[in-house]
Write an enzyme that holds these catalytic residues in place. Structure first.
Site, PDB file in Angstrom:
ATOM      1  N   GLU A 322       0.688  -0.779  -0.279  1.00  0.00           N
ATOM      2  CA  GLU A 322       0.399  -0.180  -0.194  1.00  0.00           C
ATOM      3  C   GLU A 322       0.537   1.199  -0.076  1.00  0.00           C
ATOM      4  O   GLU A 322       0.544   1.843   0.552  1.00  0.00           O
ATOM      5  CB  GLU A 322      -1.226   0.076   0.923  1.00  0.00           C
ATOM      6  N   CYS A 406     -10.780   3.163   5.522  1.00  0.00           N
ATOM      7  CA  CYS A 406     -10.821   4.498   6.674  1.00  0.00           C
ATOM      8  C   CYS A 406     -10.374   5.304   5.451  1.00  0.00           C
ATOM      9  O   CYS A 406     -10.432   6.329   5.988  1.00  0.00           O
ATOM     10  CB  CYS A 406      -8.385   3.829   6.663  1.00  0.00           C
TER      11      CYS A 406
HETATM   12 ZN    ZN Z   1      -7.921   4.755   3.154  1.00  0.00          ZN
END
Ligand code: ZN
Length: 803
Positions: A322, A406
Site C-alpha cells: 500500500e 479508512c
Molecule cells: Zn484509506
C-alpha cells in the site's frame, strides 16, 4: 539571496531567538482557518453540501450497520455480544466521521447532527477504561483480532494500531471542541493522552507506533490546551522511530522504522503512514525549531516529487505494501494511490508550504486535490475508491464501503475543511493559494480584510479579487500564486514536462484596471500597496489544453501523453469512444485539441475534444490497422460514473506505445475458471505484457496461496483440436510474492476425466518470455493448466494462449 528572502530569513532568525527564550514558536506562515472562507461557486460549494447531507450521514449509518458504533456500546457494557469487524482500528472510522461532522457544524449549524454526535460521544466515553485506555477490540476481548494486538497493552504496537486509534481520537476531539465548545470528547482524548504520556517516553516505554498519526493528533491537543508535554510526546514518537532501543527489533521500511527519521532521505513503505509521519514531523519542526526535521522532510519531499508522484498527484504506487515503490515505478493500471494517501499528501504539502512559504508545495497540493483525491469520492457522495488507478479495463468501481473503511471517514473530514487551503498569512503578507468563487474574512497584521473572489475556476482561469480592508486603508503584500501549470512546470521537478514549450499566453495581472507586471517571488506574483476598499485585482491564467509527458525513466508512460487543462488532469473513458475502447488509442502530437464546458455532463465539466487513431491487430499478420476516431476526454476525477469499462489517463503518442485491440482467438472465446482468486479473465484479455512484472496490463495470480498446486481452465465453445499452449508467467520479484512456478503441466478433459497431454517437451518456467509447449493433438472441450508454486511463493499468469 534576494532582499526579500534575506528579510524573511532575518525574521525567521529573530523568531528562532525569541523561541529559544521560551516564547511560542510556530509556522512562519499561518493558514486562514476554513471557517473564515465560504465558497460561493459551482465546484466546491455543492461538494461541501453533498458532504454534509450525504457523505457524513452515510459514513455514520455504515458505521452503525457494520457494528462500529456497537463496539463502543459493548465495551461500555451497555449491550451484550461480540466485537464486530475485521480490524482493531475500526474505531477510527467513527472518530474521523465525528471530525468531519464537527467541521461541518462549524460551517453550518445543525442541531440534529450535534445531538447525534453527543449520543455517539457518550458511548465512546463510556467505552473508555478507567485509566484512560480506549481501544474497543481489547476491551471487548476480541479473540479473532488478538493477532493484531497481542496479550498485553502496547506489546504489539507494530500491528495493534493502539496509538493510531489514539491519534484520530485526538483530531476528532480537538475538532469537536472547536466546533461546539463542548469538552465531552476532548476530556476523553486528554485522559487517553495522559495515559500514553505516563506510559511512553524517556525512562518509560520507548517504542514508536506502527501506523503514524498520533504525532499530528498530539500537536492538535497541544494547540488546544497549550500543554507542552503533548508536543514533547509527539516529538518523542518521532525521535524513537528507527532506533533499536531496549532491544526492540525495527519495523523496517514498511512503517518508516528502518532508520532514525532525521537520517531518512527517501519516501518508503506504506504511503499513508509515511505522509502522516512527514506531516507530523513538519508540525513538530515548526513548533520546536528542530532544523534536522526540516532537512529530513525537505529531502524526502524532493524524492517524492522527483521520482514517486503520479501525474494525478497520487502517491503510493504498489498495492502489496500500500505504498511507495522503486523510483520511477509508476504503473497505471495497478496504481494504488490510496485515497487516504492523497489526503495525507495534501496535509504534508500544506505544512511544507507553511514552513517555507513557497508556491511549489501548493502546486503539488492542488494537483493532488483536483485529481487523485477527488477521484476517491463519487459526485453523489456515497461511493468511494480506495485505490485510484490511472487505467482500467472495467475491473474498478467505486463502492459504498470497505471492510477496511479508512478512506470514507477521511473524505468527510477533508472535504469539510478544504476551504482552509485557500489563504494564508504571514505578518503583512497575504497569500492566495487556491482560486475559487468565495468570500473570506482574513486577519492581516491584526486587522480584518474582506476578500471576495469571483471566478469559474477550475474551468476558467480569470479571477477577480476584491480587497476590502475593514479598518481603513492598509498596506500589505498580496501574494497571488501563479500555478506551475500556467508556466512550464507541471510539477516542481523534472518528472513531468509540457510538450508545448510556448503555451498560448502568459498570466496577466491588473489592479483597478491598471496592468501590473507579473514578477515571481517563490512562485507568487506580489503586489505591495496600500489597499483601499473597492480595490480589485484581476488575474488571468490562460487555460489552453496542454500535453504532459513523463521523464523517460517512467517506463509505464514512455511514448505516452496525458492531457491537462488548468489544474485538471484528463482521462479518456469508454462511453465516449467507439466500441468502448480507449486503451488502443494514439493521440498524435499535431492533433488539435479544444475545450468545451458541458453543463449537463457529470454535474458540469469541461471536456477536451480532438481526433485520435484507434489501432487493432490484423488477423494472421504482425501489422496493425488504424482508423481515425473522435476523441473526448473528461476530468479524471469524474471517471467511473457511467458504468465499468476502459479508462486511460496516458494515451500513446508513438506507435511503439500503442496497445492494439486483438482479434478473436480460441483463448479469447473460451470461458475461464480457476481454483482460486479474482479476475482469471486477465489471462485471455489479449493484453500482452512486456515482461513478467508488467503492472500496466491485467494479470491473474493465486496469491496469497503459497507453495500450493492450483489450476486454471479454458472451456471451449465446441470440441476443438488443440496441440499447443503458450504461457506468460506473472512474477513480481522485488515488490511482491509471486514467482514463476516450480512446475506445471497441461490437462485435457476426456469423458469427464482430466488427463495429461502427451509431450516430450519441457514445461518452461522462463520469466519475461512466452513458454510454449507442443503436445500430441487432442480433441476436447476443455484444457487446464495445473501449476505447482514454488515453496513459500505464490504463482500467477499474465497471458495464456492455446491453439
Ligand atoms: Zn484509506
Amino acid at each position: 539571496m534576494s532582499r526579500a528572502t534575506l528579510a524573511a530569513s532575518l525574521l525567521l532568525a529573530a523568531a528562532a531567538t525569541a523561541c529559544d527564550n521560551g516564547a511560542a514558536r510556530d509556522y512562519p506562515v499561518q493558514p486562514v482557518p476554513f471557517t473564515q472562507v465560504r465558497f460561493e461557486d459551482a465546484f466546491w460549494a455543492p461538494r461541501l453540501e453533498t458532504n454534509r447531507t450525504v457523505t457524513i450521514p452515510h459514513v455514520f449509518r455504515m458505521s452503525e450497520e457494520t457494528g462500529r458504533v456497537d463496539n463502543f456500546s459493548l465495551a461500555a457494557g451497555l449491550i451484550e455480544g461480540q466485537q464486530c469487524g475485521d480490524y482493531p482500528f475500526d474505531d477510527t472510522d467513527v472518530y474521523k466521521a465525528i471530525e468531519g461532522a464537527s467541521y461541518s457544524l462549524m460551517l453550518r449549524r445543525d442541531p440534529a447532527l450535534e445531538a447525534y454526535l453527543d449520543s455517539v460521544i457518550a458511548l465512546i466515553a463510556a467505552a473508555q477504561e478507567s485509566d484512560g485506555y480506549l481501544y474497543s477490540a481489547r476491551t471487548n476481548d476480541a479473540e479473532e483480532l488478538r493477532n493484531w494486538f497481542g496479550e498485553e497493552r502496547w506489546v504489539n504496537l507494530e500491528r495493534s494500531h493502539e496509538l493510531y486509534n489514539a491519534g484520530h481520537l485526538y483530531e476528532a476531539a480537538a475538532a469537536h471542541y472547536q466546533a461546539t465548545g463542548k469538552r465531552s470528547l476532548l476530556d476523553v482524548a486528554l485522559k487517553n493522552a495522559d495515559l500514553i504520556d505516563r506510559t511512553f517516553g524517556p525512562g518509560k516505554l520507548r517504542k514508536p507506533p506502527g501506523h503514524e498519526v498520533i504525532e499530528m493528533g498530539l500537536v492538535r491537543l497541544y494547540r488546544v490546551t497549550g500543554e507542552r508535554r503533548y508536543l514533547d510526546l509527539a516529538k518523542f514518537f518521532i525521535d524513537v522511530r528507527g532506533r533499536p532501543l531496549d532491544g526492540r527489533t525495527l519495523g523496517g521500511e514498511y512503517n518508516q522504522d528502518h532508520k532514525p527519521v532525521v537520517e531518512q532521505t527517501e519516501a518508503v513503505g506504506h504511503a499513508v503512514r509515511a505522509a502522516y509521519l512527514y506531516a507530523g514531523v513538519a508540525d513538530v519542526a515548526a513548533l520546536t525549531g528542530e532544523r534536522a526535521y526540516v532537512r529530513a522532510v525537505d529531502r524526502i519531499w524532493e524524492d517524492v516529487v522527483g521520482r514517486k508522484l503520479y501525474v494525478t498527484g497520487g502517491i503510493g504506487a504498489t498495492g502489496g505494501n500500500e505504498g511507495f515503490s522503486e523510483p520511477y515505478l509508476l504503473p497505471n493500471m495497478s496504481a494504488y494511490n490510496e485515497t487516504c494517501a492523497s489526503i495525507a499528501n495534501i496535509f504534508w504539502n500544506h505544512r511544507m508550504f507553511l514552513l517555507h512559504g513557497d508556491a511549489r508545495y501548493v502546486d503539488v497540493l492542488e494537483r493532488t486535490l483536483y485529481n487523485a483525491l477527488l477521484s476517491g469520492i463519487s459526485l453523489e457522495g456515497d461511493l468511494f475508491f480506495y485505490p485510484n488507478p490511472l487505467e482500467s479495463v472495467g475491473q474498478h468501481r467505486r463502492t459504498p464501503w470497505f471492510g477496511c473503511a479508512c478512506c470514507t471517514g477521511n473524505v468527510t473530514r477533508f472535504i469539510a475543511s478544504v476551504a482552509g487551503y485557500v489563504y494564508a498569512v504571514a505578518r503583512t503578507d497575504l497569500y492566495v493559494n487556491l482560486y475559487a468563487g468565495s468570500r473570506a474574512e482574513v486577519d492581516v497584521a491584526g486587522r480584518g480584510v474582506r476578500i471576495h473572489q469571483e471566478t469559474r475556476y477550475p474551468w476558467a482561469g480569470d479571477v477577480a479579487i476584491a480587497v476590502e480592508p475593514q479598518a481603513g486603508p492598509q498596506r500589505f503584500t498580496l501574494h497571488l500564486r501563479i500555478p506551475g501549470w500556467a508556466q512550464h512546470t507541471p510539477v516542481p521537478s523534472d518528472l513531468y514536462r509540457y510538450l508545448d514549450e510556448t503555451p498560448a499566453g502568459a498570466p496577466t495581472l491588473s489592479v483597478n484596471g491598471e496592468p501590473v507586471a507579473v514578477r515571481l517571488q517563490a512562485g507568487y506574483a506580489t503586489i505591495d500597496r496600500t489597499w483601499r476598499s473597492g480595490d480589485t485585482v484581476r488575474l488571468d491564467l490562460p487555460m489552453p489544453v496542454r500535453r504532459v509527458a513523463a521523464l523517460d525513466s517512467v517506463e509505464s508512460d514512455r511514448g505516452r501523453v496525458a492531457l491537462q487543462r488548468g489544474p485538471i488532469v484528463y482521462a479518456v473513458e469508454w462511453p465516449d469512444e467507439p466500441g468502448g475502447h480507449v486503451r488502443n488509442l494514439l493521440l498524435p502530437d499535431e492533433a488539435a485539441l479544444d475545450a468545451a464546458f458541458e453543463p449537463d455532463l457529470l454535474r458540469g465539466v469541461t471536456v477536451v475534444r480532438g481526433a485520435a487513431r484507434a489501432y487493432r491487430r490484423v488477423p494472421g499478420s504482425d501489422t496493425l490497422a488504424a482508423t481515425d476516431v473522435p476523441l473526448t476526454a473528461i476530468p479524471y476525477y469524474a471517471w467511473a460514473h457511467r458504468g465499468p469499462g476502459e479508462m486511460a489517463v496516458w494515451l500513446a503518442r508513438e506507435e511503439a506505445a500503442v496497445r492494439p485491440l486483438g482479434y478473436p482467438t480460441l483463448a479469447s472465446r473460451s470461458t475461464v475458471s480457476a481454483s482460486f482468486g479474482p479476475n482469471p479473465g486477465a489471462v485471455h484479455d489479449q493484453m500482452e505484457p512486456r515482461y513478467s512484472i508488467d503492472h500496466d496490463v491485467p494479470f491473474y495470480h493465486w496469491w496469497p496461496h503459497k507453495g500450493t498446486t492450483e489450476w486454471i481452465q479454458y472451456d471451449f465453445p465446441d470440441a476443438t483440436e488443440v496441440s499447443t499452449v503458450e504461457v506468460y508467467w506473472f512474477d513480481d520479484t522485488g515488490i511482491g510474492e509471486c514467482r514463476v512456478p516450480a512446475s506445471w503441466r497441461v490437462l485435457y478433459l476426456e469423458n469427464g476425466e482430466w488427463k495429461p497431454v502427451w509431450t516430450e517437451q519441457a514445461y518452461g518456467v522462463d520469466k519475461d518470455a512466452w513458454n510454449r509447449v507442443v503436445f500430441e493433438t487432442v480433441r476436447t472441450r476443455a484444457v487446464r493448466l495445473e501449476v505447482r508454486s514454488q515453496e513459500g511463493w505464490a504463482g500467477g499468469i499474465h497471458e495464456w494462449r492455446v491453439g
